[in-house]
Design an enzyme around this catalytic site. Structure first.
Site, short mmCIF file in Angstrom:
data_model
loop_
_atom_site.label_atom_id
_atom_site.label_comp_id
_atom_site.label_asym_id
_atom_site.label_seq_id
_atom_site.Cartn_x
_atom_site.Cartn_y
_atom_site.Cartn_z
CG HIS A 194 -0.39 0.32 2.51
ND1 HIS A 194 -0.02 -0.66 3.41
CD2 HIS A 194 -0.13 1.50 3.11
CE1 HIS A 194 0.45 -0.07 4.50
NE2 HIS A 194 0.40 1.23 4.35
CG ASP B 277 0.20 -3.93 3.08
OD1 ASP B 277 0.20 -3.36 1.97
OD2 ASP B 277 0.29 -3.30 4.16
CB SER C 274 3.46 1.89 5.87
OG SER C 274 2.24 1.58 6.45
#
Length: 415
Positions: free
Chosen positions: A123, A153, A227
């Site tokens: 993402h 992910d 992230s």
């Protein structure tokens, strides 16, 4: 981007993607070679330091060995050169609160090879335009190649560079313990804050939180922009890639990371096939109520759909119940996904099922997953989105990825 209601708890898979201690044993149970001399047990100090993730110095003047008082600063110093920032233009095309007028979005990545391969979250790079990777020494590189796997992910990106310092991925996370001290490194909130570090402990293991595979929970502060960054143990090994967090008023430090075992599984598939070729039972499965709410259970999974000719050939039908695969009990979709990481499409497994009231064994040839796993994750998110609540147990925990990747939406805004 969707706006969340006043009482919604935001599961920020971008908590991650931003728009706009004391030394202790890294793990227990390490078997060290030792000798008994005059009743005392002696081990090699280098072996001990490696097992505990510590360091020290010998003083020949007084014959003493001093262990380092705090391992965390050394761990950060060693791992930081392997951590990069990733920035580009947001795919939304609109300015969001907490962002800037250039519509920039950023995340973090971890160098895994000296020739420029970097692991991050799917993402983070999804829809990211004109992406640039900035290494810890301030050098900027364009991305020349990439692979992305939304199911896990995880993603790989390549930059044209050499002589980079790769991080060390932990051989396994099986020995990881709740309470073990860990460090997160990333690019929180602002791209100018690259290589920021936070420290905490492992809060939980084998968590199933709107993901295809199990996650590590920690209380390290993971903010928007973290992230794709590493979660590191005191041996300086990357035990996980930070991927999401809970964020709302009254919730503190609940971050989740993809274990190194899953990271290595996905990376190996990328390098071998250019994609992740997952084995699938070719079945739509429904978890029991106990499994859905997180209670310990051995309830079977109910077959709700047949999606492969192999399953039809194995005489499996809707309404059957699945108990085990090759002798291993499964009670949740994540149990199935984790188990199937060890198999390839085309292999045959034995499944124990209940059909028409009888317990039967079926031989099933595995097929290749064509997005069913990802669809099931998305369906779970949509279901829980409709149930706004201020308690995790009530299911108000999971807006979709696109609804969670702005600073504004990682807090309760009432909009």
């Amino acid at each position: 981007m969707r706006k969340m209601g006043k009482r919604a708890i935001v599961l920020a898979l971008g908590s991650a993607l931003c728009i706009s201690g004391t030394a202790g044993a890294a793990s227990s149970g390490a078997a060290l070679k030792a000798k008994v001399i005059n009743g005392g047990v002696y081990v090699n100090v280098s072996d001990m330091n490696k097992a505990l993730g510590t360091s020290g110095a010998y003083n020949s003047a007084n014959g003493t060995y001093t262990l380092s008082a705090d391992r965390v600063p050394q761990v950060i110093k060693n791992v930081s050169p392997s951590v990069v920032g990733i920035i580009g233009r947001s795919a939304t095309g609109e300015t969001v609160a907490g962002g800037d007028r250039y519509n920039l979005a950023h995340g973090t990545g971890v160098i895994i090879r000296t020739d420029g391969w970097i692991v991050t979250n799917a993402h983070v790079i999804e829809g990211l335009g004109d992406a640039v990777v900035v290494t810890s020494d301030g050098k900027s590189y364009g991305i020349t190649d990439s692979y992305s796997d939304p199911v896990s992910d995880l993603a790989l990106v390549k930059i044209k560079a050499s002589g980079l310092k790769p991080a060390t991925l932990a051989a396994s996370t099986n020995s990881l313990q709740v309470g073990e001290q860990v460090v997160a490194i990333g690019t929180p909130i602002s791209f100018s804050l690259r290589n920021s570090a936070t420290s905490g402990v492992v809060s939980g293991l084998n968590r199933g939180v709107n993901a295809a595979y199990r996650l590590i929970q920690s209380d390290t502060a993971i903010n928007p922009g973290n992230s794709g960054g590493p979660l590191v143990n005191l041996k300086g090994e990357v035990i996980g890639i930070n991927t999401m967090k809970f964020s709302a008023v009254g919730i503190e430090n609940m971050g989740f990371s993809i274990p190194a075992d899953t990271v290595k599984y996905v990376i190996s598939q990328f390098f071998k096939y250019g994609e992740v070729r997952r084995a699938s039972l070719g079945l739509g499965l429904e978890e029991s109520w106990s499994a859905i709410v997180g209670l310990p259970t051995e309830d079977p999974l109910k077959v709700t759909k047949i999606t492969s000719a192999n399953a039809v050939q194995a005489k499996i039908k809707e309404g059957d119940e699945l108990y085990s695969i090759n002798g291993k009990r499964v009670a949740s979709a994540i149990d199935v996904n984790e188990l199937l990481k060890s198999y390839q499409p085309g292999q045959t497994v034995s499944v124990l099922m209940q059909s028409d009231g009888d317990i039967v064994k079926r031989k099933l040839v595995l097929t290749q997953d064509n997005g069913e796993i990802y669809d099931s994750i998305q369906s779970g998110e949509d279901l829980e989105d409709s149930n706004e609540s201020d308690s995790v147990e009530d299911g108000g925990k999971a807006p979709s990825k696109e609804a969670s990747e702005s600073v504004q939406e990682t807090a309760v805004t009432g909009k």
